[in-house]
Design a protein around this motif. Structure first.
Motif, mmCIF file in Angstrom:
data_model
loop_
_atom_site.group_PDB
_atom_site.id
_atom_site.type_symbol
_atom_site.label_atom_id
_atom_site.label_comp_id
_atom_site.label_asym_id
_atom_site.label_seq_id
_atom_site.Cartn_x
_atom_site.Cartn_y
_atom_site.Cartn_z
ATOM 1 N N LEU A 170 7.541 4.721 9.950
ATOM 2 C CA LEU A 170 6.638 5.556 10.046
ATOM 3 C C LEU A 170 5.043 5.222 9.545
ATOM 4 O O LEU A 170 4.196 5.620 10.174
ATOM 5 C CB LEU A 170 6.704 6.923 9.116
ATOM 6 C CG LEU A 170 5.970 8.354 9.286
ATOM 7 C CD1 LEU A 170 5.737 8.672 10.860
ATOM 8 C CD2 LEU A 170 6.657 9.297 8.566
ATOM 9 N N TRP A 171 5.216 4.538 8.514
ATOM 10 C CA TRP A 171 3.836 4.052 7.643
ATOM 11 C C TRP A 171 3.336 3.074 8.959
ATOM 12 O O TRP A 171 2.128 3.265 9.147
ATOM 13 C CB TRP A 171 4.077 3.215 6.590
ATOM 14 C CG TRP A 171 4.065 4.254 5.354
ATOM 15 C CD1 TRP A 171 5.020 5.027 4.710
ATOM 16 C CD2 TRP A 171 2.935 4.719 4.645
ATOM 17 N NE1 TRP A 171 4.670 5.798 4.028
ATOM 18 C CE2 TRP A 171 3.222 5.617 3.500
ATOM 19 C CE3 TRP A 171 1.625 4.241 4.802
ATOM 20 C CZ2 TRP A 171 2.398 6.013 2.657
ATOM 21 C CZ3 TRP A 171 0.804 4.958 3.742
ATOM 22 C CH2 TRP A 171 0.955 5.790 2.668
ATOM 23 N N PHE A 172 4.100 2.349 9.285
ATOM 24 C CA PHE A 172 3.415 1.185 10.405
ATOM 25 C C PHE A 172 3.112 1.848 11.671
ATOM 26 O O PHE A 172 1.940 1.486 12.317
ATOM 27 C CB PHE A 172 4.310 0.022 10.864
ATOM 28 C CG PHE A 172 4.432 -0.849 9.507
ATOM 29 C CD1 PHE A 172 3.428 -1.537 9.233
ATOM 30 C CD2 PHE A 172 5.704 -1.075 8.917
ATOM 31 C CE1 PHE A 172 3.365 -2.492 8.215
ATOM 32 C CE2 PHE A 172 5.760 -1.809 7.776
ATOM 33 C CZ PHE A 172 4.493 -2.668 7.305
ATOM 34 N N LEU A 173 3.717 2.950 12.150
ATOM 35 C CA LEU A 173 3.291 3.815 13.480
ATOM 36 C C LEU A 173 1.958 4.402 13.079
ATOM 37 O O LEU A 173 1.391 4.507 14.071
ATOM 38 C CB LEU A 173 4.446 4.724 13.685
ATOM 39 C CG LEU A 173 5.766 4.099 14.492
ATOM 40 C CD1 LEU A 173 6.888 5.048 14.483
ATOM 41 C CD2 LEU A 173 5.443 3.330 15.752
ATOM 42 N N LEU A 174 1.865 4.907 11.821
ATOM 43 C CA LEU A 174 0.674 5.783 11.443
ATOM 44 C C LEU A 174 -0.517 4.563 11.275
ATOM 45 O O LEU A 174 -1.644 5.258 10.877
ATOM 46 C CB LEU A 174 0.824 6.771 10.359
ATOM 47 C CG LEU A 174 1.848 7.765 10.629
ATOM 48 C CD1 LEU A 174 2.011 8.541 9.324
ATOM 49 C CD2 LEU A 174 1.127 8.732 11.731
#
Length: 419
Positions: free
Chosen positions: A54-58
């Motif tokens: 999630l962090w990298f997608l955001l």
């Protein structure tokens, strides 16, 4: 900005602030879960898989420094995947390397979020401390059979807390112990009582793990921490304070150990575990004999022999991280791992004494990491979750230092020069 616009600005920033708050909570919760690994996959894995993705997608960014760490870790695991080609039966090899790759990505994740906001270091270490105190208490209560059913937190009459193995449980408690020692030596006197109480809980947990690696790691790391702090502090008065408080803390812990040794169960196991060489260390195909034979075998297999194949050939695992790198990741993976460890120690030391907001956390992580490298000579640390957390903290601080250096250079370049 008009009054109306000023009043409206917080509303505009509120969703972003809320997202950051939620993100910080999940970071802390993920670190907290690293102290509870009774079975695999553990809640930590499930939590971190979603969080990292999630962090990298955001849009979490990777700086050049963090990308170097990513490349080193991926190259190390490439060596592991190449070793699969030598295996007649893959069995659990692919799963083992999948876990290795996942743990590598957690290091990169921690480094990236720390570089993004260094204040998260305090959050990470407080969550680690909370997990350590709880899992240590579980191990202590289980060891003394204080509550029915708590024997699940022991193994072979050794405290293991909420871990599968006492040899992982003990080292997990070391970094939070150093965090308390650092606070005790530099913090306010009014906070000393609870820090001493917490340190006693963690020290007793380490002692009751009866892990010689954990004992050595704790002693080495505590002494090295004090040595680094004596180098860091310039005033004689402050150095004297550090020495006096450290000696007092040692006296308290020695007293706690002496009290624990009054229990026959503790004294008997201590006398057995305190010997330098156990029955499974020496002798035919003992730990040290396996090391010698394993290194000879590794010289004949450039690609390695595959994950956990060593266990099938010999009566036990490698119990040596260098040998484990050779057998599981081949010559290529071994060279990459050696380079990464040396780079981490050298670059971390280079930044160690620079006055920065993140300096205390770097010191604690670096000291503990060096200790883990040393105990890696007698134990496998390749799947220890907190080892990769330490690696991420150090590289995150290295990335922060790199950014700070570039910022200062730009400031100097932009400043007007005297004719």
């Amino acid at each position: 900005m008009t009054k109306a616009a000023y009043q409206h600005a917080p509303d505009f920033d509120a969703p972003l602030a809320t997202m950051r708050l939620i993100g910080s909570f999940f970071i802390a919760f993920g670190v907290f879960l690293s102290g509870f690994v009774i079975s695999e996959p553990a809640p930590y894995e499930l939590m971190m898989v979603g969080q990292v993705a999630l962090w990298f997608l955001l849009g979490l960014r990777l700086s050049r420094t963090v990308v170097i760490l990513l490349c080193l870790l991926l190259a190390f695991n490439v060596g592991g995947y190449l070793s699969l080609t030598t295996m007649a039966n893959l069995d659990e090899g692919p799963l083992y390397l999948a876990v290795s790759t996942f743990l590598a990505l957690t290091s990169v994740f921690y480094a990236a979020i720390i570089e993004d906001k260094y204040q998260r270091l305090l959050l990470i270490f407080r969550a680690w401390l909370a997990a350590a105190l709880i899992t240590s208490m579980l191990g202590i209560l289980g060891y003394f059979h204080a509550l029915p059913g708590f024997e699940v937190f022991t193994l072979y009459d050794r405290a293991k807390g909420a871990f599968q193995d006492p040899n992982v449980f003990g080292p997990f408690l070391v970094a939070p112990s150093l965090y308390l020692i650092y606070g005790l030596l530099t913090g306010k006197t009014m906070h000393a009582p609870w820090r001493i109480a917490g340190l006693l809980v963690l020290a007793l947990g380490i002692f009751l793990s009866f892990s010689r690696a954990a004992w050595g790691l704790f002693l080495f790391s505590a002494v090295l921490l004090v040595f680094v702090m004596l180098l860091k502090e310039r005033t004689s008065a402050f150095r004297l304070k550090i020495l006096v408080l450290f000696l007092l803390a040692v006296a308290f812990m020695v007293a706690a150990v002496i009290i624990a040794l009054q229990f026959k169960q503790v004294a008997d196991l201590f006398s057995n575990r305190a010997s330098a060489v156990q029955s499974y260390d020496g002798g035919h195909l003992g730990r040290f004999a396996r090391h010698y034979l394993g290194f000879l075998m590794a010289m004949e297999h450039p690609l390695g022999i595959g994950p956990m194949v060593f266990d099938d050939i010999f009566p036990a695992a490698e119990h040596n991280i260098w040998l484990k790198s050779l057998t599981t990741h081949g010559w290529f993976g071994f060279v990459i791992y050696l380079a990464m460890v040396c780079w981490t120690i050298a670059a971390g030391f280079n930044n160690l004494l620079r006055e920065r907001p993140w300096q205390p956390f770097l010191i604690i992580a670096w000291v503990t990491f060096v200790g883990h490298v040393l105990i890696g000579n007698v134990i496998d640390t390749d799947h220890w979750r907190h080892f990769f957390l330490l690696l991420g903290v150090i590289w995150g601080c290295m990335a922060l230092e790199k950014r700070e250096t570039l910022k200062r250079r730009r400031t100097l370049a932009a400043s007007p020069r005297l004719p």
